[in-house]
Design an enzyme around this catalytic site. Sequence first.
Site, PDB file in Angstrom:
ATOM      1  N   HIS A 121       0.816  -1.222   0.000  1.00 45.57           N
ATOM      2  CA  HIS A 121       0.000   0.000   0.000  1.00 45.57           C
ATOM      3  C   HIS A 121       0.847   1.268   0.000  1.00 45.57           C
ATOM      4  CE1 HIS A 121       0.532  -0.181   4.482  1.00 45.57           C
ATOM      5  NE2 HIS A 121       0.543   1.126   4.337  1.00 45.57           N
TER       6      HIS A 121
ATOM      7  N   ASP B 253       0.245  -7.604   1.457  1.00 44.30           N
ATOM      8  CA  ASP B 253       0.685  -6.218   1.611  1.00 44.30           C
ATOM      9  C   ASP B 253       2.206  -6.095   1.584  1.00 44.30           C
ATOM     10  OD1 ASP B 253       0.292  -3.508   1.793  1.00 44.30           O
ATOM     11  OD2 ASP B 253       0.145  -3.481   3.974  1.00 44.30           O
TER      12      ASP B 253
ATOM     13  N   SER C  27       4.973   2.556   7.855  1.00 39.33           N
ATOM     14  CA  SER C  27       4.602   1.379   7.075  1.00 39.33           C
ATOM     15  C   SER C  27       5.720   0.962   6.130  1.00 39.33           C
ATOM     16  CB  SER C  27       3.344   1.664   6.268  1.00 39.33           C
ATOM     17  OG  SER C  27       2.239   1.863   7.109  1.00 39.33           O
TER      18      SER C  27
END
Length: 473
Positions: A156, A186, A263
Site C-alpha cells: 500500500h 501487503d 509502514s
Amino acid sequence: MYNDYNSDQNRSEYEYHYSYRSDSDGFQPTRTPAPIAPKKKGRAGKIIAGVLCGALLVGGSFGAGWYLNRDKDDSRSNESQVMVSDRPLTQVDTVSVTGNEKMTFSQIYEANKNSCVSINTSVLAGYNFFGQPVETPSSGSGFIITADGYIATNCHVVSGATSVQVTLNNGKTYTAEVVGSDADYDVAVLKVDPGEDTLTPVVLGSSANLNVGEDVSTIGNPLGELTFSMSRGIVSCVDREINLNGTPFNMIQIDTAINPGNSGGPLFNSYGEVVGIVTAKTTSDGNGNAAEGLGFAIPIDDVLNMIKDIMENGQVTSHAYMGVSVSNAAQYPASGVRSGAYVGEVVEGGPADQAGLQVGDVITMLGTTTITSYSDLTSAVGSSKTFQAGDTVTVTYVREGKVYTTELTFGSTLDKPQEEETESQSAQQPDGYDSYGGYGNSYGGSYGDSYDGYGNMEDFFNQFFGGYGQRAS
C-alpha cells in the site's frame, strides 16, 4: 559634642551613614543607677551558664570559620551557579549483526540505519475540472535486502504511485522501480540502481523465534517528515490473527510506537535482525473505543518466499489455488453438516474440479487441519507456510451424509479466472460468502476486495492510512 562620621576619611566601606550629637539643651549629668540586690545562684543557674558558654564557643567557632572564608565566598555570593557534568560523551560501538549476540538499541540503530530508507511517492488522486491529472505526495518506509538495490516495503506504500523516490540515511536519493507487489500480504519489492555506491542490506532473522515480551524496535519515517526515527517496545502477541473482510492476516502484535509513515519499515529483534515488516497501527476498535499501544507487523517468515518470488518473477507465483467458492456450512441446513466450508461453486477445470469436488459438498478437513468455517479454509489455503502451488493435500468432505476423501493438487493463483463478479452473483451470495482460489478474497472467482492502498479494508488500515491529500503510510 558632635562627631561627624559622614566624611570619607571616617567611614569604612561596609559602615552605614550616621551621626551622633548631645542633647540640644546642654550637657546632662550621668545618673547613678540604684543598687540591685544580688540573687542567689542555684543549680539551675549553673546549668544555664554552662549552656550559654557552650553556645558561645560553638558560635565563636562558626564565626571564625565564616570570617576566614568570607573573602573566598564573597566573590560568588551574587552568582547563580549551574552544575554541569564533565562526563565524556558515551561512544556507541558499531558492531555487525551476527545473530549470535544481543545488541543494545543504540547498537541496533548504528548497525541498521544505513540499511533503512524513506520512500516518497506521487499518487494519482484524480483529475481536475480541465481533465488534468492531480497527484498527491505519499510517504512510507522500507529496508534494503540486497547490496545490488532490492528494497522491501508494503504494497500500500507504493500502490498507485506514478513515481517512487528512495532516500538513504546519508541523504542520497534514488529513483526506484516497483518490481512487483502482493496486495493480499501487503508486500512489495522495489529496485534502485546504486551505481558505484555501496548499499548495506539488513540481516534477516526468523519471526518463528520471537517470544512474547521480547524487545523489538523499528526505524522508519513517521508522519513522512521525522525520517530515520527509532522506536522501541516489546512483542505483545505472536501469531495474532487479524480478520479483514474475511481475509485472515497473521500478525506480530507490538506496543512499539507506530505512526503513518512507518509502514514498510523493518521490525528488529534484540539481535538486530529483521523479523517483520511494520504495516499498521490501530487507534480504535469497531465501536470507536480508543486504543493505545497497538501496532502490527507482518512476520518475515510468512513473506520471505513471496519477496524472493517477486524478485525473480515480478509477481508472486507460489500462492496456492484451489478453484472453489465456499461459505459457512451452518447457512445450509440441508447439507446435514453444521460446521465446515460449503462448496457453492467449482471452477471448471480447476484443481477442485479435477479432484472431483462438487457443488453442495462440505469440506471438513484439509490435510490434518480441521475446517469448521470458510475462514478456516481461507487461513489454511492462504498461508504460504502451509501450502504452495504444486503441493498435494488430502481433502475430507461430506456429500449427502457420507464422508469422502480425495487428493487435490494446488494450482497457482496465476491460473485462476479473472472474470468480474456480477451484481446478480453478489446478491445471491449469503453473508460470509467467499471465493477461494488464491490467498485473500479471490479463491476461484473474483471477489474484488483486495487492498489497494485506499481500498476496502476500512475497518483496519483506513483508520490511519486512508483519505486523499498528503498521506503517510
